[in-house]
Enzyme design. Structure first.
Site, PDB file in Angstrom:
ATOM      1  CD  GLU A  42      -2.155   1.363   2.947  1.00  0.00           C
ATOM      2  OE1 GLU A  42      -2.329   2.507   3.433  1.00  0.00           O
ATOM      3  OE2 GLU A  42      -2.402   0.309   3.562  1.00  0.00           O
ATOM      4  CE  LYS A 131      -6.958   1.713   7.859  1.00  0.00           C
ATOM      5  NZ  LYS A 131      -6.232   2.800   7.166  1.00  0.00           N
TER       6      LYS A 131
END
Length: 214
Positions: A42, A131
């Site tokens: 990411e 998340k």
């Protein structure tokens, strides 16, 4: 409930968060992480020239590696991420329009949540995984308490203040997905330094989860 893209069957569901990486560093660091065993990377959008770095990473990484962006806040950013070849959309919040837009582009989505309300909203929007952030505040027990009310099979990950030293505690709670930021990568670190850290992380994960999280 909206049906989204399923979370991939990674050997080790670890997301390397490269906040602050520069385009000229990207190829070498991506190579190092992939060689160590990372399958998801990411690049947060508050990094220098993030879409350029994402494009470099997507061209550099093997087909099975999931490359994408973090700190995605708008549908317009989802569009730019798709143009750069990204297949992972991570956000700090739950915006159902952003999650759905990313899902329509075929992206794996991982919005940030902290409460049961946020987690259920993200699940209803079709998130691939949740998340939980900052995980260091909730801890394994806090995440597990919220997970009890989530749809069966909803994937959850711990991000924020988590390092390889925490894997054992999370493993005992049945949490196996992690996003690793400053514990793995800090701006200015060399590929060699990141490689050494990445190998330590992979070894700790395999030790905690019995040989690769399976």
């Amino acid at each position: 409930m909206t049906s989204g893209v399923k979370w991939p069957a990674f050997k080790r569901p670890l997301v390397a968060i490269l906040r602050g990486i520069r385009p000229e560093e990207t190829a070498g660091i991506v190579d190092t992480l992939v060689q160590a065993g990372f399958e998801a990377i990411e690049i947060p959008l508050n990094s220098p020239e993030p879409f350029r770095s994402i494009e470099i990473a997507t061209k550099r990484a093997p087909a099975g590696c999931l490359i994408g962006a973090g700190t995605v806040l708008t549908v317009a950013e989802v569009e730019r991420l798709a143009d750069a070849g990204g297949r992972l959309m991570v956000s700090p919040n739950v915006d159902a329009d952003v999650v759905r837009a990313a899902s329509k582009k075929g992206m794996v989505t991982m919005p940030g949540v902290f409460t049961a309300t946020e987690a259920l909203l993200a699940a209803s929007a079709g998130a691939s995984a949740l998340k939980f952030f900052p995980a260091s505040v909730l801890g394994p027990s806090g995440i597990n308490a919220i997970r009890a009310v989530l749809p069966k099979g909803m994937e959850v990950g711990a991000v924020g203040g988590v390092s390889e030293r925490d894997f054992d505690a999370y493993a005992k709670a049945g949490i196996r997905i992690f996003g690793l930021g400053s514990s793995l990568y800090k701006p200015g670190a060399t590929a060699a330094e990141i490689g050494a850290k990445a190998h330590t992380v992979i070894a700790a994960y395999d030790a905690a989860f019995g040989g690769a999280g399976q």
